[in-house]
Enzyme design. Structure first.
Site, PDB file in Angstrom:
ATOM      1  N   ARG A  97       2.228   1.415   0.710  1.00 11.10           N
ATOM      2  CA  ARG A  97       1.445   2.857   0.648  1.00 11.10           C
ATOM      3  C   ARG A  97       2.548   3.629   1.329  1.00 11.10           C
ATOM      4  O   ARG A  97       3.467   3.536   2.041  1.00 11.10           O
ATOM      5  CB  ARG A  97       0.147   2.786   1.415  1.00 11.10           C
ATOM      6  N   LYS A 124      -3.734  -0.788   6.218  1.00 10.04           N
ATOM      7  CA  LYS A 124      -5.206  -0.493   5.958  1.00 10.04           C
ATOM      8  C   LYS A 124      -6.128  -1.612   6.163  1.00 10.04           C
ATOM      9  O   LYS A 124      -7.336  -1.318   6.451  1.00 10.04           O
ATOM     10  CB  LYS A 124      -5.241   0.231   4.348  1.00 10.04           C
ATOM     11  N   HIS A 187       1.986   7.778  -4.099  1.00 13.10           N
ATOM     12  CA  HIS A 187       1.118   6.625  -4.070  1.00 13.10           C
ATOM     13  C   HIS A 187       0.977   6.264  -5.408  1.00 13.10           C
ATOM     14  O   HIS A 187       0.616   5.026  -5.669  1.00 13.10           O
ATOM     15  CB  HIS A 187      -0.312   7.181  -3.541  1.00 13.10           C
ATOM     16  N   ARG A 190       2.540   2.676  -6.607  1.00 11.95           N
ATOM     17  CA  ARG A 190       1.634   1.320  -6.549  1.00 11.95           C
ATOM     18  C   ARG A 190       1.229   1.210  -7.893  1.00 11.95           C
ATOM     19  O   ARG A 190       1.098   0.004  -8.574  1.00 11.95           O
ATOM     20  CB  ARG A 190       0.698   1.444  -5.484  1.00 11.95           C
ATOM     21  N   HIS A 213      -3.922  -5.498  -1.274  1.00 15.32           N
ATOM     22  CA  HIS A 213      -5.516  -4.925  -1.393  1.00 15.32           C
ATOM     23  C   HIS A 213      -6.215  -6.043  -0.730  1.00 15.32           C
ATOM     24  O   HIS A 213      -6.160  -7.318  -0.356  1.00 15.32           O
ATOM     25  CB  HIS A 213      -5.928  -5.207  -2.823  1.00 15.32           C
ATOM     26  N   TYR A 223      -5.400 -15.232   7.436  1.00 12.29           N
ATOM     27  CA  TYR A 223      -4.521 -16.193   7.258  1.00 12.29           C
ATOM     28  C   TYR A 223      -3.504 -15.892   5.945  1.00 12.29           C
ATOM     29  O   TYR A 223      -2.636 -17.062   5.597  1.00 12.29           O
ATOM     30  CB  TYR A 223      -4.915 -17.587   7.075  1.00 12.29           C
TER      31      TYR A 223
END
Length: 257
Positions: A97, A124, A187, A190, A213, A223
């Site tokens: 990002r 994010k 952006h 991506r 994501h 994890y």
């Protein structure tokens, strides 16, 4: 009505997504207040339908190989500042990002291990994220380190205020190169990577993990920062090689998984 008045002020600025985020944040506060006997109800819940609906924005990008190659050549020919040019070069290669890229710090990057570990606080998803670095990315970063290595920031701002480069720097550079915001944004790199990697047969799980994501399973998310890491390393190098091929106007290296 007090809450609605506040939200309408934000909505009138055209910041529809921000309006809904504020409503959600206020709802969290009110629900905590109810749970701790500080309030009797959540008033944000009663405002459904009172605000302009928000639909997620799809950032414009280019995915046609010839257009991508032309864009990469234009980036190589960029005549602006060296720091901005490095950010432009790394944007399609790393496809993080824009905010994650501009706020990168040297302490997060291990050039010998060929990886960049972005702290959870900057993500994010609020989960630490690993970005494998292709040899091309390492070369760019080593050249940049000679210039900005004394700063905490990989991309320090032009002002001497200790802040990273502006959030508009890469977009402004793209405009300077002649690419309108309806064609591609920072952006949008991506989306470029996601589309082209999927088309070339790479696993959706590997791509989505590298795009950082959000993982819907909260326990698993804690994890999974290293999930599919060997495959991601292979993919990121193949992607950088593929971009090099596109940039050379037709000498495209295979990008098979």
């Amino acid at each position: 009505m007090d809450l609605l008045k506040l939200l309408k002020r934000v909505e009138e600025r055209g910041a529809i997504e921000t309006t809904h985020r504020i409503q959600q944040n206020c709802g969290q506060v009110f629900r905590y207040a109810v749970a701790t006997a500080r309030a009797e109800s959540d008033p944000s819940r009663d405002l459904r339908g009172a605000l302009t609906p928000w639909k997620p924005e799809h950032y414009p990008t280019v995915t046609e190989p010839r257009e991508v190659g032309r864009l990469l050549r234009d980036i190589d020919a960029y005549e602006g500042g060296f720091i901005t040019k490095c950010a432009l070069k790394l944007s399609p290669m790393l496809f993080v990002r824009p905010g994650e890229l501009r706020r990168a710090q040297w302490s997060e990057i291990n050039l010998d291990a060929a990886e960049w570990r972005i702290p959870a606080a900057k993500m994010k998803s609020r989960i630490m994220h690993i970005v494998p670095l292709a040899t091309q990315a390492i070369k760019i970063l080593r050249e940049l380190h000679a210039l900005t290595g004394r700063s905490a920031w990989v991309f320090p701002g032009v002002r001497t205020n200790g802040e990273p480069m502006s959030e508009n720097t890469v977009n402004a550079a793209l405009r300077r190169l002649g690419y309108h915001r309806s064609v591609i944004t920072a952006h949008g790199f991506r989306g470029m990577a996601s589309t082209m990697l999927h088309e070339c047969g790479w696993s959706s799980d590997v791509i989505e993990r590298q795009l950082s994501h959000a993982e819907r399973n909260a326990v698993k998310a804690a994890y999974n920062h290293a999930e599919h890491l060997p495959s991601r390393r292979k993919m990121m190098q193949a992607w950088a090689d593929h971009l090099d091929g596109l940039k050379k106007a037709g000498q495209v290296l295979p990008l098979r998984a």
